[in-house]
Structures are given as structure tokens and as C-alpha cells.
Scaffold this motif. Sequence first.
Motif, PDB file in Angstrom:
ATOM      1  N   ASP A  89       0.864  -1.154  -0.214  1.00 51.11           N
ATOM      2  CA  ASP A  89      -0.493   0.459   0.190  1.00 51.11           C
ATOM      3  C   ASP A  89       1.035   1.154   0.090  1.00 51.11           C
ATOM      4  N   LEU A  90       1.679   1.475   0.795  1.00 47.40           N
ATOM      5  CA  LEU A  90       2.677   2.086   1.196  1.00 47.40           C
ATOM      6  C   LEU A  90       3.330   2.639  -0.301  1.00 47.40           C
ATOM      7  N   LEU A  91       3.611   1.844  -1.016  1.00 44.45           N
ATOM      8  CA  LEU A  91       4.343   1.544  -2.256  1.00 44.45           C
ATOM      9  C   LEU A  91       4.289   2.173  -4.005  1.00 44.45           C
ATOM     10  N   ALA A  92       2.619   2.399  -3.417  1.00 44.89           N
ATOM     11  CA  ALA A  92       1.354   1.955  -4.398  1.00 44.89           C
ATOM     12  C   ALA A  92       1.945   3.959  -5.341  1.00 44.89           C
ATOM     13  N   ASP A  93       2.353   4.400  -4.692  1.00 44.66           N
ATOM     14  CA  ASP A  93       2.929   5.655  -5.894  1.00 44.66           C
ATOM     15  C   ASP A  93       4.010   6.204  -5.620  1.00 44.66           C
ATOM     16  N   PHE A  94       5.329   4.967  -5.312  1.00 46.83           N
ATOM     17  CA  PHE A  94       6.657   5.117  -5.250  1.00 46.83           C
ATOM     18  C   PHE A  94       6.996   5.564  -6.889  1.00 46.83           C
ATOM     19  N   LYS A  95       7.815   6.591  -6.988  1.00 43.57           N
ATOM     20  CA  LYS A  95       8.022   6.833  -8.444  1.00 43.57           C
ATOM     21  C   LYS A  95      10.009   6.441  -8.673  1.00 43.57           C
ATOM     22  N   VAL A  96      10.272   6.059  -7.631  1.00 45.07           N
ATOM     23  CA  VAL A  96      11.700   4.817  -8.476  1.00 45.07           C
ATOM     24  C   VAL A  96      11.031   3.058  -8.000  1.00 45.07           C
ATOM     25  N   GLU A  97      12.362   2.913  -9.055  1.00 45.16           N
ATOM     26  CA  GLU A  97      11.562   1.858  -9.610  1.00 45.16           C
ATOM     27  C   GLU A  97      12.087   0.775  -8.150  1.00 45.16           C
ATOM     28  N   TYR A  98      11.180   0.327  -7.348  1.00 48.96           N
ATOM     29  CA  TYR A  98      11.578  -0.573  -6.126  1.00 48.96           C
ATOM     30  C   TYR A  98      11.006  -2.260  -6.510  1.00 48.96           C
ATOM     31  N   ARG A  99      11.648  -3.138  -5.485  1.00 47.28           N
ATOM     32  CA  ARG A  99      11.831  -4.383  -5.350  1.00 47.28           C
ATOM     33  C   ARG A  99      10.882  -5.330  -4.122  1.00 47.28           C
ATOM     34  N   LEU A 100      10.129  -5.584  -3.860  1.00 48.55           N
ATOM     35  CA  LEU A 100       9.811  -6.286  -2.515  1.00 48.55           C
ATOM     36  C   LEU A 100      10.396  -8.163  -2.545  1.00 48.55           C
ATOM     37  N   ILE A 101      10.592  -8.402  -2.371  1.00 52.07           N
ATOM     38  CA  ILE A 101      11.622  -9.809  -2.183  1.00 52.07           C
ATOM     39  C   ILE A 101      11.482 -10.641  -0.517  1.00 52.07           C
ATOM     40  N   ASP A 102      11.041 -11.941  -0.887  1.00 51.21           N
ATOM     41  CA  ASP A 102      11.792 -12.522   0.178  1.00 51.21           C
ATOM     42  C   ASP A 102      12.501 -12.815   0.753  1.00 51.21           C
ATOM     43  N   SER A 103      13.179 -13.142   1.736  1.00 47.50           N
ATOM     44  CA  SER A 103      14.272 -13.940   1.900  1.00 47.50           C
ATOM     45  C   SER A 103      13.976 -15.545   2.181  1.00 47.50           C
ATOM     46  N   THR A 104      15.399 -16.052   1.296  1.00 45.88           N
ATOM     47  CA  THR A 104      14.868 -17.472   1.669  1.00 45.88           C
ATOM     48  C   THR A 104      15.738 -18.508   2.148  1.00 45.88           C
ATOM     49  N   GLN A 105      16.287 -17.247   3.069  1.00 40.17           N
ATOM     50  CA  GLN A 105      17.255 -18.127   4.417  1.00 40.17           C
ATOM     51  C   GLN A 105      16.590 -17.466   5.700  1.00 40.17           C
ATOM     52  N   GLU A 106      16.812 -17.487   6.890  1.00 42.80           N
ATOM     53  CA  GLU A 106      17.295 -17.030   7.657  1.00 42.80           C
ATOM     54  C   GLU A 106      18.248 -16.150   8.390  1.00 42.80           C
ATOM     55  N   GLY A 107      18.136 -14.114   8.855  1.00 41.75           N
ATOM     56  CA  GLY A 107      18.955 -13.894   9.411  1.00 41.75           C
ATOM     57  C   GLY A 107      19.023 -12.815   8.534  1.00 41.75           C
ATOM     58  N   LYS A 108      19.096 -11.517   9.199  1.00 38.29           N
ATOM     59  CA  LYS A 108      19.949 -10.573   9.226  1.00 38.29           C
ATOM     60  C   LYS A 108      21.015 -10.465   7.365  1.00 38.29           C
ATOM     61  N   LYS A 109      21.667 -11.200   7.723  1.00 33.58           N
ATOM     62  CA  LYS A 109      22.643 -10.976   7.107  1.00 33.58           C
ATOM     63  C   LYS A 109      22.674 -11.693   5.553  1.00 33.58           C
ATOM     64  N   ALA A 110      21.673 -13.193   5.779  1.00 33.59           N
ATOM     65  CA  ALA A 110      21.018 -13.423   4.737  1.00 33.59           C
ATOM     66  C   ALA A 110      20.398 -12.585   3.506  1.00 33.59           C
ATOM     67  N   ALA A 111      19.726 -11.751   4.718  1.00 32.71           N
ATOM     68  CA  ALA A 111      18.526 -10.655   2.982  1.00 32.71           C
ATOM     69  C   ALA A 111      19.144  -9.945   2.716  1.00 32.71           C
ATOM     70  N   LEU A 112      20.098  -9.404   3.420  1.00 34.46           N
ATOM     71  CA  LEU A 112      21.109  -8.143   3.199  1.00 34.46           C
ATOM     72  C   LEU A 112      21.893  -9.431   1.702  1.00 34.46           C
TER      73      LEU A 112
END
Length: 365
Positions: A89-112
Motif C-alpha cells: 500500500d505504501l509503495l503504490a505511488d512510489f516514483k522510483v523503481e523498487y522490488r519487494l523480495i522474500d529472503s529464502t534464508q533466516e537472518g539479517k545477513k542472509a537478507a542483506l
Amino acid sequence: MTVVFLILLLPLMAYSVQIVSWYLQWLKTNDFSTNSVSDTGLSLIIPFKDEAVNLPALIASLKQQSHENWELILVNDHSKDNSTSLLTDLLADFKVEYRLIDSTQEGKKAALLEGVRAAQYTIIVTTDADCTFHKEWLTTLASYHATQKPDLLIGPVSIKKNRGFLQRFQQVDFTALQLSGAGAALQQQAIMCNGANLLCSKENYLQAHLIPQVASGDDMFLLEWMKSHKKAIHYIKSPQAMVETAPLKGLHAFLQQRARWAAKAPHYKDKHIILSGFLVALVNLMLFVSLVGSFFYPDFLKLLSLFLSFKCLVDYLLLKAGGNMYKLRITLFEVIFWQMFYPFYVITVLLYSIIVPIKWKSRTL
């Protein structure tokens, strides 16, 4: 007794010289000014887990960014709240290209890491989901990179002003850490950084070994790798480059964070990081020893007075010098007040990290 006192004062002298050198370095370093707009492409990587309460402010702040050539990559680290649906909802009018992806592994390091791999630009910026930014933040980072070409750019991070005893202590303590790290980095001897405001190349990040067996510390282990490979590490002194984050709520959350930081220390290998951490711990231990000793030996009161006088003065100089940029107004009397608590705080964190299981985002580390 005189010889004992002189030996006990040696760490204080070394500490004072170090802090004063950082203070002088800060004073003689000019603020970076963005003289020309850079079209450098940036990939902004933000991992998140259960951050629904912070996402509206994050996205609102990102929508105000003046830089044009950038992309936003948000990596969901197995959130259990409504973060992903809220972001849609928040990104509906976002003017810059964006991607929302799900991390396949656990933890912040893996997500980064997944976010970095997905980046289309060669330069990446990392931050956290509980942060907000100056509208010229990305523009300033891009301009600095275009003119100075650092391999790793350390940006300033401040804690938002808030009411309460614990919140104020966090602001003062965190600002002191930030200014110490800034002074060291400006002297080409970086000892700390914060993943809430970092810039580096995608290539270097993917090559770096961030010690995957340790759940936290992606920023500090990246710094160590950069230093070990003789990379150019800079600190950007600029109010426009500032990232703000909220103070932690509650003593338990605060001690958990500090315990996580302490748990990383045994894995450090860089001599400057180890020696600076050891010196700070030793000075606080000596302060505690002189305080306890004063109850049994009156002469220890002299030692305690010297420790408090020197440490409070040099700490105040550094905090006062960087106070404007970090939005911290502080007096010498307040520094003295916090100094009385600090040795107990250091010992509490050390004991807490040993006795209490360390958790982050509901995960035991």
C-alpha cells in the motif's frame, strides 16, 4: 601506593590522548558540501522483519529523496506481522523503481546478501527499516562517491531525541560511539561503522566474508574485511548525510542490543578495533576499581577524582564538538552525571551477555 597509582593511571592517559586526537581531527575536518549533482546509480538495500510500526515513516522519508538515479530493494526476513501488505500500500505511488523480495534464508545477513545480489547498480547503500533520512541523503552519498571514490563510505547515524532517562542515555552513549568512530575513520584507522548508513561496491560486498556463523555484525565484519584488503575507507562528515533512528524502548531491549554488540568482540581480528575496545573497557574497569577501593582506602578517592576529571573532560570535548551535527546539546555537568553510571553499565552488559540468552527479532542468537 604512588607506584600503583601511576600504573593505574596509564590506561587513562592513553585514553585521554586518543579521545583528544579524535576531537582535534573532527575540528580540522570540514563538512562535505555537495557542489555538483552526481548521476551515480545507487541500489538501496533494506532488510526488514516485523517492522510494520516503522514502515510508514521509512517510506515517507524515502519518497522525499532528491536523488533520481536509484532503486529500492526491500528484503522481507520472514516477517510475521503485516509488513509486506503494508508496504504494498505504501509503495503504490512510489516514483522510483523498487522490488519487494522474500529472503529464502533466516537472518539479517542472509537478507542483506540476497538484496545485494539482486541489485542492478554497482554501488549499494544499506540502511535499516526503523530509520529516516535527510532529503539530500542519497544525493550527498552519491556526490561524495563520485568525487572521492571510497571503497567503503561510513555515514553518520544519530538517535532521535526522546523523553526519558534511558532514551537520553542512549542518545549520549550512541553519539559518543559515533564520534569516536568518526574520528578514527578520519584518521584512516576506522574502528566502527553502522549498517544503517553504509555505501560500498556490490563487488566488494559479495567478496567480503562476513562470518556467517555469527548472526549479527554484518557492518563490522564488512569493515574488517575492507581493512584487511587495504580498501579505501572514508567517513562523510555532513549533516545532509545523517540517518536517524529511534531509541530502543525498555531496558531489556537496550541490554539485548548491547549484549549483541559485545558478543561480536571475540571474532574481531583488526588490531585497531581490538585495542580501542580493550582500552575503553580497561578505563571503565579502573574507574570501577577506584570507586570500590575508595570505600576501603581513602587514598583511592584521589585516584577516583583524577579518573573522573580527565575522562569527563575529554569525553565532553568530543561530544561538544560533534553535538551540532548529531543534534545533541550537552553540558559538562551532564557528562559527569552519566559518567557515574557508566562503569556499572559496562559491567551489567558483560554479565547480561553471559547470563541472559541473546535474542534479536524473536530469534535466539
